[in-house]
Design a protein around this motif. Structure first.
Motif, PDB file in Angstrom:
ATOM      1  N   ILE A 181       0.767  -1.141   0.017  1.00  0.00           N
ATOM      2  CA  ILE A 181       0.146  -0.059  -0.237  1.00  0.00           C
ATOM      3  C   ILE A 181       0.778   1.317  -0.138  1.00  0.00           C
ATOM      4  O   ILE A 181       2.138   1.227   0.471  1.00  0.00           O
ATOM      5  CB  ILE A 181      -0.798  -0.021   1.141  1.00  0.00           C
ATOM      6  CG1 ILE A 181      -0.252  -0.109   2.511  1.00  0.00           C
ATOM      7  CG2 ILE A 181      -1.863  -1.203   1.194  1.00  0.00           C
ATOM      8  CD1 ILE A 181      -1.239   0.234   3.799  1.00  0.00           C
ATOM      9  N   GLU A 231      -9.849  -0.221   0.429  1.00  0.00           N
ATOM     10  CA  GLU A 231      -9.902  -0.518   1.729  1.00  0.00           C
ATOM     11  C   GLU A 231     -10.577  -1.649   2.299  1.00  0.00           C
ATOM     12  O   GLU A 231     -10.340  -2.300   3.024  1.00  0.00           O
ATOM     13  CB  GLU A 231     -10.311   0.749   2.464  1.00  0.00           C
ATOM     14  CG  GLU A 231      -9.367   1.975   2.571  1.00  0.00           C
ATOM     15  CD  GLU A 231      -9.609   3.048   3.602  1.00  0.00           C
ATOM     16  OE1 GLU A 231      -8.280   3.228   4.365  1.00  0.00           O
ATOM     17  OE2 GLU A 231     -10.635   3.591   3.733  1.00  0.00           O
ATOM     18  N   LEU A 249      -8.422  -4.624   1.600  1.00  0.00           N
ATOM     19  CA  LEU A 249      -7.460  -4.549   2.697  1.00  0.00           C
ATOM     20  C   LEU A 249      -7.921  -5.121   3.899  1.00  0.00           C
ATOM     21  O   LEU A 249      -7.440  -6.025   4.563  1.00  0.00           O
ATOM     22  CB  LEU A 249      -6.905  -3.078   2.682  1.00  0.00           C
ATOM     23  CG  LEU A 249      -5.974  -2.420   1.662  1.00  0.00           C
ATOM     24  CD1 LEU A 249      -5.719  -1.159   1.714  1.00  0.00           C
ATOM     25  CD2 LEU A 249      -4.934  -3.457   1.603  1.00  0.00           C
ATOM     26  N   LYS A 250      -9.024  -4.694   4.135  1.00  0.00           N
ATOM     27  CA  LYS A 250      -9.760  -5.171   5.553  1.00  0.00           C
ATOM     28  C   LYS A 250     -10.285  -6.732   5.492  1.00  0.00           C
ATOM     29  O   LYS A 250     -10.048  -7.031   6.431  1.00  0.00           O
ATOM     30  CB  LYS A 250     -10.853  -4.088   5.968  1.00  0.00           C
ATOM     31  CG  LYS A 250     -10.629  -2.749   6.382  1.00  0.00           C
ATOM     32  CD  LYS A 250     -11.908  -1.917   6.558  1.00  0.00           C
ATOM     33  CE  LYS A 250     -11.337  -0.433   6.633  1.00  0.00           C
ATOM     34  NZ  LYS A 250     -12.406   0.426   6.752  1.00  0.00           N
ATOM     35  N   LEU A 274       1.581  -6.290   5.863  1.00  0.00           N
ATOM     36  CA  LEU A 274       1.407  -4.822   4.797  1.00  0.00           C
ATOM     37  C   LEU A 274       2.784  -4.898   4.472  1.00  0.00           C
ATOM     38  O   LEU A 274       3.907  -4.984   5.467  1.00  0.00           O
ATOM     39  CB  LEU A 274       0.712  -3.841   5.525  1.00  0.00           C
ATOM     40  CG  LEU A 274      -0.496  -3.933   5.949  1.00  0.00           C
ATOM     41  CD1 LEU A 274      -1.076  -2.617   6.730  1.00  0.00           C
ATOM     42  CD2 LEU A 274      -1.551  -4.185   4.888  1.00  0.00           C
ATOM     43  N   VAL A 288       4.200  -0.988   3.410  1.00  0.00           N
ATOM     44  CA  VAL A 288       3.668   0.177   3.314  1.00  0.00           C
ATOM     45  C   VAL A 288       4.841   1.212   2.803  1.00  0.00           C
ATOM     46  O   VAL A 288       5.904   1.310   3.395  1.00  0.00           O
ATOM     47  CB  VAL A 288       3.549   0.644   4.862  1.00  0.00           C
ATOM     48  CG1 VAL A 288       3.136   2.044   4.731  1.00  0.00           C
ATOM     49  CG2 VAL A 288       2.430  -0.096   5.295  1.00  0.00           C
ATOM     50  N   ASN A 333      -2.722  -6.502  10.538  1.00  0.00           N
ATOM     51  CA  ASN A 333      -3.723  -6.076   9.363  1.00  0.00           C
ATOM     52  C   ASN A 333      -3.776  -4.632   9.105  1.00  0.00           C
ATOM     53  O   ASN A 333      -3.249  -3.813  10.009  1.00  0.00           O
ATOM     54  CB  ASN A 333      -4.986  -6.561   9.691  1.00  0.00           C
ATOM     55  CG  ASN A 333      -5.767  -6.243  11.071  1.00  0.00           C
ATOM     56  OD1 ASN A 333      -5.705  -4.985  11.168  1.00  0.00           O
ATOM     57  ND2 ASN A 333      -6.358  -7.164  11.819  1.00  0.00           N
ATOM     58  N   TYR A 334      -4.737  -4.401   8.334  1.00  0.00           N
ATOM     59  CA  TYR A 334      -4.749  -2.857   7.948  1.00  0.00           C
ATOM     60  C   TYR A 334      -5.391  -1.959   9.145  1.00  0.00           C
ATOM     61  O   TYR A 334      -5.041  -0.931   9.246  1.00  0.00           O
ATOM     62  CB  TYR A 334      -5.787  -2.662   6.476  1.00  0.00           C
ATOM     63  CG  TYR A 334      -5.939  -1.380   6.198  1.00  0.00           C
ATOM     64  CD1 TYR A 334      -4.709  -0.357   5.526  1.00  0.00           C
ATOM     65  CD2 TYR A 334      -7.121  -0.626   6.008  1.00  0.00           C
ATOM     66  CE1 TYR A 334      -4.525   0.509   5.213  1.00  0.00           C
ATOM     67  CE2 TYR A 334      -7.304   0.428   5.468  1.00  0.00           C
ATOM     68  CZ  TYR A 334      -6.027   1.429   5.257  1.00  0.00           C
ATOM     69  OH  TYR A 334      -6.311   2.586   4.673  1.00  0.00           O
ATOM     70  N   GLU A 335      -6.484  -2.459   9.502  1.00  0.00           N
ATOM     71  CA  GLU A 335      -6.861  -1.634  10.750  1.00  0.00           C
ATOM     72  C   GLU A 335      -6.267  -1.552  11.802  1.00  0.00           C
ATOM     73  O   GLU A 335      -6.033  -0.335  12.590  1.00  0.00           O
ATOM     74  CB  GLU A 335      -8.361  -2.261  11.260  1.00  0.00           C
ATOM     75  CG  GLU A 335      -9.486  -2.178  10.025  1.00  0.00           C
ATOM     76  CD  GLU A 335     -10.785  -2.863  10.670  1.00  0.00           C
ATOM     77  OE1 GLU A 335     -10.697  -3.818  11.309  1.00  0.00           O
ATOM     78  OE2 GLU A 335     -11.737  -2.441  10.284  1.00  0.00           O
TER      79      GLU A 335
END
Length: 624
Positions: free
Chosen positions: A315, A458, A461-462, A468, A470, A482-484
């Protein structure tokens, strides 16, 4: 407000939509959905006056201004800021700060403001066009796939911007979460009709499925009744004593509705085929560095290990090196330093942005899929083509006549043709509709191998990412979470400006890869958020219920009005004066009731939005 009445449009023998009707209320934000090719963009062009409808009307209030995202590139001013200011409405020509705010949100920097628009890439030039239409503040804003040219940070910004949009909005997007976050209503072009509901896409699609199930059960019951009547007629037609009963059954049969079976709609429904793999690591990237220009390092000293069943998302903002990293992992690029080591049993499937251009234009879809795995039988190849929605003779189409979305499906089909244990996906959803994206997500979830994906969605991703990579702040790091968790612990630096900095720490992982860990306790914030959310739910529930009741009432009244109007036309043609007069009165009364219902709905919606905004501000304070 926009009013569409009995609109029909087709090309040749294909009808896109027929007799569709749509009414928008003040401040309504509508998401328009439907399968690729259903007519969404065509409807936009008709609203804008760029195409003619075959039948029906579209009306607006006097002095009602339309705004849309122009795809053509034509700039006349020497600097980015001056060009953006061309979008300002009359009387606001000097409000440059409004333009700057939007340009910054869409990813431009202070230094960019004085640069010529021609220096920017095509994607950023489209962003400039988007800024011009947003700042123009039209009465109705039409946006067709606005996120296609945006990165994840800009998508998050425009989501919030559009949630605060006070005028009307119609948006087409394949990103379900983005659309649901922005809109108040959803409309679907489905089976040449248009269905609109308050709420998000899930509610609307669930209603469509339910309606079609009811239709099919009704059709089957009616078919059974018809068969019984036909059997009775055939059995007793020759018997004089049954003549009266037979004639009665024939008349009853003539009056029975003959419901047609709903046509099958093709769905992208596939699965990645796993190549068995029993070792611990599929791929090791050690101390990778890469640049196209020495002064602009895209990747520096990155290490990454990929294991079976990994779900890794790459991402970051556009142009930072995400696709380059995938090409390095696929060994289509050679690193400046460092190395990529793969296991001898690695079987790679790679969906890259440039790979679509490598399809041979003179080959057919079937031939392209066959070339991916010559060992497959023709039946197996045809099955894959069918899975990619190229059934029957469609598999014999040449690549040269396919759209971008169709070529994407061919490339996915080639990946399916040969078993893999590592799949690299570079923005695979760009040309897919919502249903196809959901099928892709399900296929990734069920795949036994590893997946590395570049995406700005998103929702994906979720749903999928457990690790990730980044790209942010001029460097690239891995994040073990994770993304969150990333949003909670680190977040995007543009959104963190002016807020207390979240401290990032490197921890040793199995691959000696830098990762980022949390440093503060969030329990108090979460508790406060929970209390606010609970209070908000109580405060908004009654308003939501009243809005739903009004929506239902309006739909019923409009259906009744359509029927009465048709009866009015019939009475006029038959010269039934008294009936015509009575129906005219009924029509006026119905229209008056509808207008009153819309006015009440307006008031309730305003109250709901004001209270929602209040609670959103309270929640935002929790984050600050």
């Amino acid at each position: 407000m926009l009013s569409i009445n009995q609109l029909t449009k087709g090309y040749g023998h294909q009808t896109l939509f027929e007799g569709i009707t749509l009414q928008m209320t003040a401040g309504e934000r509508l998401g328009l959905v439907g399968r690729n090719g259903s007519g969404k963009s065509t409807l936009f062009r008709i609203i804008l006056g760029e195409e003619e409808a075959d039948a029906g009307t579209i009306t607006f209030p006097r002095n009602y201004r339309l705004g849309h995202l122009a795809q053509h590139i034509h700039f006349t001013k020497p600097t980015l800021l001056e060009e953006g200011c061309l979008g300002l409405p009359a009387g606001e020509e000097d409000d440059h700060y409004k333009v700057e705010r939007i340009l910054f949100g869409l990813g431009f920097t202070h230094e960019d403001m004085e640069k010529p628009p021609s220096l920017f890439s095509g994607g950023y030039q489209v962003r400039l066009n988007l800024a011009k239409v947003l700042v123009s503040n039209p009465n109705l804003l039409l946006l067709d796939e606005p996120t296609n040219y945006l990165d994840i940070v800009s998508i998050r910004w425009i989501t919030q911007f559009l949630r605060e949009w006070e005028n009307e909005l119609i948006i087409i997007s394949h990103d379900r979460e983005f659309m649901d976050d922005v809109t108040t209503h959803t409309a679907a072009i489905h089976r040449r009709s248009l269905r609109k509901m308050r709420g998000g896409t899930e509610k609307l699609y669930a209603q469509i499925v339910q309606d079609e199930e009811i239709y099919e059960k009704t059709r089957q019951n009616e078919e059974k009744k018809r068969q019984k009547e036909e059997q009775f007629i055939a059995r007793f037609r020759a018997q004089a004593t049954k003549a009266s009963a037979v004639q009665s059954r024939i008349k009853r049969l003539d009056k029975m509705p003959a419901l047609e079976k709903l046509a099958h709609i093709d769905h992208l429904d596939f699965e990645f085929h796993n190549a068995p793999f029993f070792a611990e690591r599929l791929l090791d990237a050690r101390n990778l560095s890469f640049h196209f220009k020495a002064e602009n390092a895209l990747i520096e000293d990155l290490s990454l290990t990929i294991k079976p069943k990994d779900r890794i998302a790459i991402i970051g903002k556009n142009g930072k090196g995400k696709s380059t990293l995938l090409n390095l992992l696929a060994k289509e690029l050679t690193p400046v330093s460092g190395e990529v080591t793969v296991h001898p049993n690695l079987k790679l499937g790679f969906f890259g942005q440039t790979n679509i251009d490598r399809l041979h234009k003179n080959l057919t879809i079937e031939q392209e899929v066959q070339n991916a795995n010559p060992n497959l039988s023709r039946t197996a190849v045809r099955n894959i083509c069918g899975t990619m929605m190229f059934s029957g003779d469609h598999a014999e189409k040449k690549i040269s006549v396919l759209s971008g979305g169709e070529r994407s499906r061919v490339l996915l089909g080639k990946i399916l043709a040969e078993p893999a244990n590592l799949v690299l996906l570079d923005e695979p959803t760009n040309h897919l509709d919502m249903e196809s994206i959901e099928s892709l997500i399900e296929a990734i979830e069920n795949f036994e191998g590893a997946v590395v994906i570049v995406t700005h969605s998103e929702m994906i991703l979720k749903d999928l990412a457990t690790r990730l990579v980044v790209f942010q702040g001029g460097k690239v790091d891995t994040f073990e979470g994770n993304y969150e968790e990333f949003l909670d612990r680190v977040g995007w630096e543009e959104e963190n400006e002016g807020k207390p900095k979240k401290k990032a720490m490197k921890v040793e992982t199995e691959s000696d890869t830098p990762a980022i860990e949390p440093t503060s306790d969030k329990k108090a914030v979460r508790k406060k958020r929970s209390e606010i959310i609970t209070e908000r739910s109580k405060a908004l529930t009654s308003l939501k219920q009243e809005m739903e009741t009004l929506e239902k009432t309006i739909q019923e009244l409009e259906a009744k009005l359509n029927t009465t109007n048709q009866e009015l036309v019939d009475a006029s043609q038959k010269n039934q004066v008294e009936v015509f007069v009575n129906l005219s009165k009924a029509t006026k009364e119905l229209q008056k009731t509808i207008d009153e219902s819309y006015a009440r709905l307006d008031i309730v919606m305003t109250k709901h939005e004001e209270k929602s905004k209040k609670y959103d501000e309270l929640l935002a304070q929790c984050e600050s």
